[in-house]
Write a protein that holds these residues in place. Structure first.
Motif, PDB file in Angstrom:
ATOM      1  N   MET A   1       0.849  -1.182   0.000  1.00 50.07           N
ATOM      2  CA  MET A   1       0.000   0.000   0.000  1.00 50.07           C
ATOM      3  C   MET A   1       0.889   1.239   0.000  1.00 50.07           C
ATOM      4  O   MET A   1       1.828   1.323   0.800  1.00 50.07           O
ATOM      5  CB  MET A   1      -0.924  -0.002   1.222  1.00 50.07           C
ATOM      6  N   PRO A   2       0.605   2.186  -0.872  1.00 50.84           N
ATOM      7  CA  PRO A   2       1.454   3.380  -0.918  1.00 50.84           C
ATOM      8  C   PRO A   2       1.176   4.328   0.236  1.00 50.84           C
ATOM      9  O   PRO A   2       0.024   4.526   0.645  1.00 50.84           O
ATOM     10  CB  PRO A   2       1.083   4.015  -2.261  1.00 50.84           C
ATOM     11  N   ILE A   3       2.235   4.897   0.761  1.00 49.07           N
ATOM     12  CA  ILE A   3       2.159   6.032   1.678  1.00 49.07           C
ATOM     13  C   ILE A   3       2.600   7.240   0.867  1.00 49.07           C
ATOM     14  O   ILE A   3       3.713   7.249   0.330  1.00 49.07           O
ATOM     15  CB  ILE A   3       3.070   5.832   2.899  1.00 49.07           C
ATOM     16  N   VAL A   4       1.756   8.232   0.731  1.00 47.73           N
ATOM     17  CA  VAL A   4       2.047   9.364  -0.144  1.00 47.73           C
ATOM     18  C   VAL A   4       2.121  10.652   0.656  1.00 47.73           C
ATOM     19  O   VAL A   4       1.585  10.765   1.763  1.00 47.73           O
ATOM     20  CB  VAL A   4       0.990   9.501  -1.262  1.00 47.73           C
ATOM     21  N   ASP A   5       2.801  11.649   0.048  1.00 49.25           N
ATOM     22  CA  ASP A   5       2.955  12.928   0.731  1.00 49.25           C
ATOM     23  C   ASP A   5       1.802  13.866   0.393  1.00 49.25           C
ATOM     24  O   ASP A   5       0.796  13.463  -0.205  1.00 49.25           O
ATOM     25  CB  ASP A   5       4.315  13.550   0.400  1.00 49.25           C
ATOM     26  N   ARG A   6       1.949  15.110   0.733  1.00 47.75           N
ATOM     27  CA  ARG A   6       0.872  16.087   0.557  1.00 47.75           C
ATOM     28  C   ARG A   6       0.584  16.364  -0.914  1.00 47.75           C
ATOM     29  O   ARG A   6      -0.491  16.885  -1.247  1.00 47.75           O
ATOM     30  CB  ARG A   6       1.231  17.376   1.299  1.00 47.75           C
ATOM     31  N   ASP A   7       1.533  16.024  -1.788  1.00 49.14           N
ATOM     32  CA  ASP A   7       1.330  16.178  -3.231  1.00 49.14           C
ATOM     33  C   ASP A   7       0.993  14.853  -3.904  1.00 49.14           C
ATOM     34  O   ASP A   7       1.087  14.742  -5.138  1.00 49.14           O
ATOM     35  CB  ASP A   7       2.581  16.781  -3.870  1.00 49.14           C
ATOM     36  N   ALA A   8       0.644  13.850  -3.125  1.00 47.87           N
ATOM     37  CA  ALA A   8       0.290  12.511  -3.614  1.00 47.87           C
ATOM     38  C   ALA A   8       1.458  11.812  -4.297  1.00 47.87           C
ATOM     39  O   ALA A   8       1.255  10.938  -5.140  1.00 47.87           O
ATOM     40  CB  ALA A   8      -0.924  12.562  -4.549  1.00 47.87           C
ATOM     41  N   GLN A   9       2.692  12.172  -3.911  1.00 47.60           N
ATOM     42  CA  GLN A   9       3.877  11.483  -4.403  1.00 47.60           C
ATOM     43  C   GLN A   9       4.314  10.441  -3.381  1.00 47.60           C
ATOM     44  O   GLN A   9       4.139  10.618  -2.172  1.00 47.60           O
ATOM     45  CB  GLN A   9       5.013  12.483  -4.661  1.00 47.60           C
ATOM     46  N   LEU A  10       4.899   9.360  -3.865  1.00 43.74           N
ATOM     47  CA  LEU A  10       5.226   8.235  -2.996  1.00 43.74           C
ATOM     48  C   LEU A  10       6.274   8.609  -1.955  1.00 43.74           C
ATOM     49  O   LEU A  10       7.320   9.162  -2.280  1.00 43.74           O
ATOM     50  CB  LEU A  10       5.722   7.059  -3.837  1.00 43.74           C
ATOM     51  N   VAL A  11       5.989   8.279  -0.703  1.00 46.25           N
ATOM     52  CA  VAL A  11       6.961   8.377   0.386  1.00 46.25           C
ATOM     53  C   VAL A  11       7.593   7.007   0.621  1.00 46.25           C
ATOM     54  O   VAL A  11       8.813   6.865   0.700  1.00 46.25           O
ATOM     55  CB  VAL A  11       6.282   8.871   1.679  1.00 46.25           C
TER      56      VAL A  11
ATOM     57  N   ALA B   1      -1.880  13.194 -12.733  1.00 43.75           N
ATOM     58  CA  ALA B   1      -2.568  12.236 -11.855  1.00 43.75           C
ATOM     59  C   ALA B   1      -1.520  11.570 -10.960  1.00 43.75           C
ATOM     60  O   ALA B   1      -0.365  11.402 -11.356  1.00 43.75           O
ATOM     61  CB  ALA B   1      -3.300  11.183 -12.683  1.00 43.75           C
ATOM     62  N   PRO B   2      -1.895  11.191  -9.725  1.00 39.42           N
ATOM     63  CA  PRO B   2      -0.923  10.550  -8.823  1.00 39.42           C
ATOM     64  C   PRO B   2      -0.330   9.295  -9.451  1.00 39.42           C
ATOM     65  O   PRO B   2      -1.073   8.417  -9.906  1.00 39.42           O
ATOM     66  CB  PRO B   2      -1.775  10.208  -7.587  1.00 39.42           C
ATOM     67  N   PRO B   3       0.989   9.173  -9.487  1.00 40.79           N
ATOM     68  CA  PRO B   3       1.605   7.990 -10.099  1.00 40.79           C
ATOM     69  C   PRO B   3       1.126   6.672  -9.510  1.00 40.79           C
ATOM     70  O   PRO B   3       0.939   5.696 -10.244  1.00 40.79           O
ATOM     71  CB  PRO B   3       3.106   8.210  -9.833  1.00 40.79           C
ATOM     72  N   GLU B   4       0.911   6.622  -8.196  1.00 41.41           N
ATOM     73  CA  GLU B   4       0.480   5.368  -7.585  1.00 41.41           C
ATOM     74  C   GLU B   4      -0.936   4.993  -8.009  1.00 41.41           C
ATOM     75  O   GLU B   4      -1.285   3.815  -8.054  1.00 41.41           O
ATOM     76  CB  GLU B   4       0.582   5.449  -6.060  1.00 41.41           C
ATOM     77  N   LEU B   5      -1.744   5.983  -8.328  1.00 39.57           N
ATOM     78  CA  LEU B   5      -3.085   5.711  -8.841  1.00 39.57           C
ATOM     79  C   LEU B   5      -2.996   5.106 -10.235  1.00 39.57           C
ATOM     80  O   LEU B   5      -3.705   4.148 -10.571  1.00 39.57           O
ATOM     81  CB  LEU B   5      -3.897   7.004  -8.858  1.00 39.57           C
ATOM     82  N   LEU B   6      -2.114   5.646 -11.071  1.00 42.30           N
ATOM     83  CA  LEU B   6      -1.939   5.123 -12.422  1.00 42.30           C
ATOM     84  C   LEU B   6      -1.357   3.709 -12.381  1.00 42.30           C
ATOM     85  O   LEU B   6      -1.787   2.832 -13.138  1.00 42.30           O
ATOM     86  CB  LEU B   6      -1.033   6.049 -13.218  1.00 42.30           C
TER      87      LEU B   6
END
Length: 421
Positions: free
Chosen positions: A24-34, A299-304
């Motif tokens: 499961m991705p943990i993302v930052d405030r810009d929806a980028q992967l942490v 679009a958020p990379p993890e969503l794609l």
């Protein structure tokens, strides 16, 4: 559940056991992967220690985490009795419940890991009211050794979350405060306003509760037009070539992907027409969809990536469907996140696409055999093995399909990210 993991064949180069894990991705405030959180499926605790150790022994963590930062939850048994098999490094570290982490021996072990550069995540963190100085000092030490601290938002009201974030900042301003178990966008937005740095939960794969204005950005409108044109069943290899000839970047990425070593072609394919003849129009059409959707850079990379993963997983799980539905499984999985990607209701998105009825029924109404495939995928990706299998014990197929699809999605997305020469 079986007493020992079953096995099945896989093209991954390693034996695939029934490993009940999902990332499961943990993302930052810009929806980028942490970081990725490597989660164990609920309802399958009998072989947790064995399955977790196999992640290290047989290379599964490389598949699940790739080359990104990742955390793997470990319980008391693993930490105390199997610590030699937990070969954490600077890329993959433990996610440990705060109560366990606060124990003397576990605290010493985690401190040693952190000193060696292993990232540590403290989970279910609570800063109690009226804590003694000794407890406060131990909590401060935990925050300082951790790279991330996770707070389960379900057990807090707004005021306690404000205090928790403030306490974390006071203990270590660099720690990544992570809000976990976020199921709705409004909860995520509230946590962002409260000062959290990172966010984890299924909200990322859901449409916003309040849909945007019923208009599309130019890049999304162009995408729908391309999808509609490619979907036309009268388009063969020549027509597909014509459709994307003017999109140099898309053509480049698609041909680079199909000619990569992953597919092991005996000769290089020079054109989309050749690729459509070699692989078949349906498969090339699906790859055009994948590349076009994956190329939405806003679009958020993890969503794609998740859309790509669902597409391939649906294709694999749909192999027992009738032939005409089998060919629709891929597009059903891929398009299952179009409403989230587009920011519009699914019915509105599909109104512009000439979609086969079984796909439309599955995506809009949640009905039919393709919807059943999607239900299994959603259950597995949410780390709920009981929802994924409906109690039928079909976790062997799901585990195998998930790992294969994860590898495929990462490979395809790596070409989406590339720039044309």
């Amino acid at each position: 559940m079986p007493t020992a993991p079953a096995q099945t064949d896989s093209p991954l180069g390693i034996e695939v056991d029934v490993l009940p894990f999902v990332r499961m991705p943990i993302v930052d405030r810009d929806a980028q992967l942490v970081a990725y959180d490597i989660c164990h499926q609920t309802g399958d605790d009998a072989n947790l220690a064995q399955a977790t150790l196999q992640l290290f022994e047989q290379g599964y963590l490389d598949l699940l985490a790739g080359n990104r930062l990742a955390f793997l939850a470990v319980d008391e048994e693993l930490l105390r009795e199997h610590r030699a098999g937990l070969r954490f490094d600077e890329r993959v570290g433990p996610r440990v419940d705060a109560r366990l982490a606060a124990c003397n021996d576990a605290h010493a072990l985690l401190t040693g890991m952190a000193e060696r550069g292993v990232p540590v995540m403290i989970d279910n963190f609570v800063w109690p009211d009226g804590a003694t100085e000794a407890v406060t000092q131990r909590l401060r030490e935990l925050v300082q050794l951790a790279q991330c601290v996770s707070i389960d938002v379900r057990g807090h009201d707004e005021s306690s979350l404000v205090r928790a974030v403030a306490s974390l900042r006071a203990a270590d301003r660099n720690v990544v405060a992570t809000a976990s178990y976020l199921y709705e966008h409004r909860t995520q937005r509230a946590c962002m306003n409260l000062g959290f740095d990172a966010f984890e939960g299924s909200y990322l794969f859901k449409p916003a509760e309040v849909q945007r204005v019923d208009t599309l950005k130019p890049n999304r409108l162009n995408l729908l037009r391309l999808l509609a044109a490619v979907q036309d069943p009268d388009n063969g290899p020549v027509e597909l070539e014509e459709l994307i000839r003017n999109d140099v970047v898309l053509s480049y990425k698609l041909l680079s992907c199909v000619n990569s070593a992953y597919f092991g072609l005996p000769r290089e394919l020079k054109s989309l027409q050749q690729a459509a003849v070699y692989f078949g129009v349906t498969r090339i059409r699906n790859w055009v969809y994948s590349m076009a959707i994956g190329d939405l850079d806003d679009a958020p990379p993890e969503l794609l990536k998740q859309a790509l993963l669902r597409a391939r997983m649906a294709e694999l799980l749909g192999r027992n469907l009738p032939p005409e539905q089998r060919e629709m499984a891929f597009i059903t999985g891929l398009f299952s996140l179009l409403d989230t990607i587009m920011g519009l209701p699914m019915a509105r998105v599909l109104s512009d696409l000439p979609m086969p009825d079984p796909v439309r029924h599955a995506l809009v109404e949640g009905a039919g055999p393709l919807a059943a495939v999607l239900k299994r995928i959603r259950g597995w990706e949410s780390a709920d093995v009981s929802a994924a299998t409906d109690g039928d014990g079909g976790d062997v197929d799901l585990a195998d399909a998930y790992l294969r699809s994860l590898e495929w999605a990462e490979h395809v997305y790596s070409f989406v990210e590339r720039k044309a020469a």
